[in-house]
Write a protein that holds these residues in place. Structure first.
Motif, PDB file in Angstrom:
ATOM      1  N   ASN A  38       1.284  -0.997   0.014  1.00 49.90           N
ATOM      2  CA  ASN A  38       0.154   0.351   0.262  1.00 49.90           C
ATOM      3  C   ASN A  38       0.728   2.041  -0.220  1.00 49.90           C
ATOM      4  OD1 ASN A  38      -2.446  -0.952   0.334  1.00 49.90           O
ATOM      5  ND2 ASN A  38      -2.308  -1.306   2.166  1.00 49.90           N
ATOM      6  N   CYS A  39       2.110   0.833   0.248  1.00 47.27           N
ATOM      7  CA  CYS A  39       2.615   2.478  -0.365  1.00 47.27           C
ATOM      8  C   CYS A  39       3.351   3.014  -1.278  1.00 47.27           C
ATOM      9  CB  CYS A  39       3.690   1.894   0.960  1.00 47.27           C
ATOM     10  SG  CYS A  39       5.476   1.344   0.233  1.00 47.27           S
ATOM     11  N   PRO A  40       3.073   4.214  -0.882  1.00 43.99           N
ATOM     12  CA  PRO A  40       3.820   5.279  -2.620  1.00 43.99           C
ATOM     13  C   PRO A  40       4.718   4.775  -3.015  1.00 43.99           C
ATOM     14  CG  PRO A  40       3.419   6.376  -0.754  1.00 43.99           C
ATOM     15  CD  PRO A  40       2.623   5.336   0.050  1.00 43.99           C
ATOM     16  N   VAL A  41       4.913   4.483  -4.254  1.00 48.81           N
ATOM     17  CA  VAL A  41       6.303   3.960  -4.968  1.00 48.81           C
ATOM     18  C   VAL A  41       6.737   5.634  -5.504  1.00 48.81           C
ATOM     19  CG1 VAL A  41       7.727   2.328  -5.738  1.00 48.81           C
ATOM     20  CG2 VAL A  41       6.472   1.807  -4.330  1.00 48.81           C
ATOM     21  N   HIS A  42       8.329   5.802  -5.595  1.00 52.33           N
ATOM     22  CA  HIS A  42       8.219   6.370  -6.349  1.00 52.33           C
ATOM     23  C   HIS A  42      10.093   5.938  -6.796  1.00 52.33           C
ATOM     24  CE1 HIS A  42      10.379   9.752  -8.514  1.00 52.33           C
ATOM     25  NE2 HIS A  42      11.641  10.428  -6.965  1.00 52.33           N
ATOM     26  N   ASP A  43      11.014   5.469  -6.164  1.00 48.24           N
ATOM     27  CA  ASP A  43      12.272   4.721  -6.239  1.00 48.24           C
ATOM     28  C   ASP A  43      12.645   4.026  -5.447  1.00 48.24           C
ATOM     29  OD1 ASP A  43      12.759   5.873  -4.083  1.00 48.24           O
ATOM     30  OD2 ASP A  43      14.722   7.524  -4.386  1.00 48.24           O
ATOM     31  N   GLY A  44      11.245   3.717  -4.709  1.00 48.81           N
ATOM     32  CA  GLY A  44      11.837   1.872  -3.935  1.00 48.81           C
ATOM     33  C   GLY A  44      11.774   2.311  -2.271  1.00 48.81           C
ATOM     34  N   CYS A  74       6.923  11.207   6.894  1.00 56.70           N
ATOM     35  CA  CYS A  74       6.487  12.551   6.274  1.00 56.70           C
ATOM     36  C   CYS A  74       4.739  11.808   5.428  1.00 56.70           C
ATOM     37  CB  CYS A  74       7.182  13.292   5.907  1.00 56.70           C
ATOM     38  SG  CYS A  74       8.263  14.553   6.633  1.00 56.70           S
ATOM     39  N   VAL A  75       5.791  11.028   4.189  1.00 57.97           N
ATOM     40  CA  VAL A  75       4.144  10.162   3.292  1.00 57.97           C
ATOM     41  C   VAL A  75       3.197   9.811   4.404  1.00 57.97           C
ATOM     42  CG1 VAL A  75       4.117   8.206   2.048  1.00 57.97           C
ATOM     43  CG2 VAL A  75       6.033   9.490   2.190  1.00 57.97           C
ATOM     44  N   GLU A  76       3.474   8.743   5.564  1.00 58.48           N
ATOM     45  CA  GLU A  76       2.465   8.693   5.885  1.00 58.48           C
ATOM     46  C   GLU A  76       1.426   9.298   7.304  1.00 58.48           C
ATOM     47  OE1 GLU A  76       0.302   5.321   8.545  1.00 58.48           O
ATOM     48  OE2 GLU A  76       1.273   5.348   6.904  1.00 58.48           O
ATOM     49  N   GLY A  89      -7.170   8.943   7.369  1.00 58.02           N
ATOM     50  CA  GLY A  89      -6.873   7.831   7.054  1.00 58.02           C
ATOM     51  C   GLY A  89      -5.671   7.297   8.413  1.00 58.02           C
ATOM     52  N   ILE A  90      -4.692   8.272   8.863  1.00 65.21           N
ATOM     53  CA  ILE A  90      -3.692   8.569   9.503  1.00 65.21           C
ATOM     54  C   ILE A  90      -4.558   7.635  11.501  1.00 65.21           C
ATOM     55  CG2 ILE A  90      -2.584  10.382   9.003  1.00 65.21           C
ATOM     56  CD1 ILE A  90      -2.860  11.547  10.977  1.00 65.21           C
ATOM     57  N   SER A  91      -3.513   7.001  12.556  1.00 64.05           N
ATOM     58  CA  SER A  91      -4.281   7.217  13.184  1.00 64.05           C
ATOM     59  C   SER A  91      -4.818   7.324  14.117  1.00 64.05           C
ATOM     60  CB  SER A  91      -2.535   6.212  13.968  1.00 64.05           C
ATOM     61  OG  SER A  91      -3.356   6.188  15.595  1.00 64.05           O
ATOM     62  N   PRO A  92      -5.757   7.612  14.645  1.00 62.84           N
ATOM     63  CA  PRO A  92      -7.174   8.291  15.522  1.00 62.84           C
ATOM     64  C   PRO A  92      -5.942   8.436  16.938  1.00 62.84           C
ATOM     65  CG  PRO A  92      -7.952   6.578  15.523  1.00 62.84           C
ATOM     66  CD  PRO A  92      -6.635   6.434  14.357  1.00 62.84           C
ATOM     67  N   ASN A  93      -5.274   8.071  17.279  1.00 69.65           N
ATOM     68  CA  ASN A  93      -4.107   7.730  18.827  1.00 69.65           C
ATOM     69  C   ASN A  93      -3.123   8.759  18.564  1.00 69.65           C
ATOM     70  OD1 ASN A  93      -6.358   5.551  19.930  1.00 69.65           O
ATOM     71  ND2 ASN A  93      -5.021   4.189  18.559  1.00 69.65           N
ATOM     72  N   ILE A  94      -2.773   9.291  17.353  1.00 71.25           N
ATOM     73  CA  ILE A  94      -1.350  10.355  17.560  1.00 71.25           C
ATOM     74  C   ILE A  94      -1.700  11.827  17.408  1.00 71.25           C
ATOM     75  CG2 ILE A  94       0.081   8.582  16.744  1.00 71.25           C
ATOM     76  CD1 ILE A  94      -0.079   9.818  13.836  1.00 71.25           C
ATOM     77  N   PHE A 145       0.104   4.342   5.067  1.00 73.32           N
ATOM     78  CA  PHE A 145       0.710   2.686   4.840  1.00 73.32           C
ATOM     79  C   PHE A 145       0.624   1.780   6.302  1.00 73.32           C
ATOM     80  CE2 PHE A 145       3.625   5.042   4.628  1.00 73.32           C
ATOM     81  CZ  PHE A 145       5.407   4.443   4.798  1.00 73.32           C
ATOM     82  N   LEU A 146       1.628   2.158   6.924  1.00 74.28           N
ATOM     83  CA  LEU A 146       1.713   1.719   7.997  1.00 74.28           C
ATOM     84  C   LEU A 146       0.204   0.968   9.052  1.00 74.28           C
ATOM     85  CD1 LEU A 146       5.083   3.156   9.026  1.00 74.28           C
ATOM     86  CD2 LEU A 146       4.457   0.464   8.071  1.00 74.28           C
ATOM     87  N   TYR A 147      -0.147   2.172   9.507  1.00 70.58           N
ATOM     88  CA  TYR A 147      -1.533   2.475  10.293  1.00 70.58           C
ATOM     89  C   TYR A 147      -2.598   1.562   9.723  1.00 70.58           C
ATOM     90  CZ  TYR A 147      -5.436   3.542  13.102  1.00 70.58           C
ATOM     91  OH  TYR A 147      -6.584   3.217  14.164  1.00 70.58           O
ATOM     92  N   PRO A 148      -2.956   1.240   8.872  1.00 71.95           N
ATOM     93  CA  PRO A 148      -4.672   0.765   7.819  1.00 71.95           C
ATOM     94  C   PRO A 148      -3.506  -0.733   7.364  1.00 71.95           C
ATOM     95  CG  PRO A 148      -3.494   2.852   6.195  1.00 71.95           C
ATOM     96  CD  PRO A 148      -2.556   2.671   6.790  1.00 71.95           C
ATOM     97  N   ALA A 149      -2.205  -0.332   7.812  1.00 71.87           N
ATOM     98  CA  ALA A 149      -1.839  -2.404   6.669  1.00 71.87           C
ATOM     99  C   ALA A 149      -2.314  -3.166   8.686  1.00 71.87           C
ATOM    100  CB  ALA A 149      -0.672  -2.607   6.917  1.00 71.87           C
ATOM    101  N   LEU A 150      -1.632  -2.436   9.376  1.00 75.43           N
ATOM    102  CA  LEU A 150      -2.860  -2.919  11.060  1.00 75.43           C
ATOM    103  C   LEU A 150      -3.734  -2.990  10.929  1.00 75.43           C
ATOM    104  CD1 LEU A 150      -1.354  -3.423  13.853  1.00 75.43           C
ATOM    105  CD2 LEU A 150      -1.590  -1.862  14.319  1.00 75.43           C
ATOM    106  N   LYS A 151      -4.512  -1.735  10.533  1.00 70.74           N
ATOM    107  CA  LYS A 151      -6.272  -1.807  11.720  1.00 70.74           C
ATOM    108  C   LYS A 151      -6.536  -2.525  10.623  1.00 70.74           C
ATOM    109  CE  LYS A 151      -8.738   0.151  13.917  1.00 70.74           C
ATOM    110  NZ  LYS A 151      -9.119  -0.314  15.020  1.00 70.74           N
ATOM    111  N   ASN A 152      -6.295  -3.048   9.424  1.00 68.80           N
ATOM    112  CA  ASN A 152      -7.019  -3.797   8.087  1.00 68.80           C
ATOM    113  C   ASN A 152      -6.775  -5.339   8.855  1.00 68.80           C
ATOM    114  OD1 ASN A 152      -8.434  -1.614   7.321  1.00 68.80           O
ATOM    115  ND2 ASN A 152      -6.515  -1.233   5.095  1.00 68.80           N
ATOM    116  N   ASN A 153      -5.859  -5.745   9.340  1.00 70.13           N
ATOM    117  CA  ASN A 153      -5.265  -6.790   9.479  1.00 70.13           C
ATOM    118  C   ASN A 153      -5.572  -7.383  11.244  1.00 70.13           C
ATOM    119  OD1 ASN A 153      -4.645  -8.461   6.578  1.00 70.13           O
ATOM    120  ND2 ASN A 153      -3.174  -6.075   6.680  1.00 70.13           N
TER     121      ASN A 153
END
Length: 169
Positions: A38-44, A74-76, A89-94, A145-153
């Protein structure tokens, strides 16, 4: 008193800790895989630097997934005025404190600069000065991309832990 009860309890505790650590490793790897997808990719770089770790401290076993890329946070979470207005979509806990004004980024490589190709990719306006080219930036929208990866799983991770521990009993 049951003969050998202490040894049995010790074995059960060891087995539980081992299976719990294994289950958490499986679960956090699931989060890592989802974050990479799910993370955006520019140069990998961002994708290649999504890391995991499982630690045991006393009776606690913890799994962590994070970005080791300098720009991962910064991306997250987004940056600047644009990040503040677009951070769904970012964590509501921060709680994030966004800078309220735009800034200028010098052209160049390294931590303080931006290369021309990347600046053009993001359509940053620029000015040329006797000191070089500078790009105007008002931030970027959050691309979680990190928070949704945890929340969705979460439910899958709970099931993995249940099955791992149940398998040994």
């Amino acid at each position: 008193m049951i003969k050998g009860a202490d040894n049995l309890q010790k074995k059960l505790d060891e087995m539980y800790r081992c299976n719990l650590k294994n289950a958490i490793q499986i679960g956090i790897t699931l989060v890592q895989d989802a974050a990479k997808m799910n993370c955006p990719v520019h140069d990998g770089e961002l994708r290649s630097k999504i890391m995991t770790d499982v630690t045991e401290q006393g009776d606690n076993t913890t799994g962590a997934c994070w970005s080791a890329a300098a720009h991962g946070t910064c991306v997250e979470l987004g940056t600047g005025p644009k990040g503040q207005s677009e951070h769904e979509g970012i964590s509501p806990n921060i709680t994030v404190a966004y800078t309220q004004s735009a800034w200028w980024i010098p052209e160049g490589s390294g931590d303080d600069g931006i290369d021309r190709e990347t600046a053009e990719l993001y359509h940053f306006p620029y000015i040329d000065t006797p000191n070089g080219r500078f790009y105007h930036c008002s931030g970027q929208a959050a691309q979680p991309f990190l928070y949704p990866a945890l929340k969705n799983n979460e439910e899958k991770i709970v099931e993995i832990i249940k099955e791992e521990v149940k398998g040994q009993l």
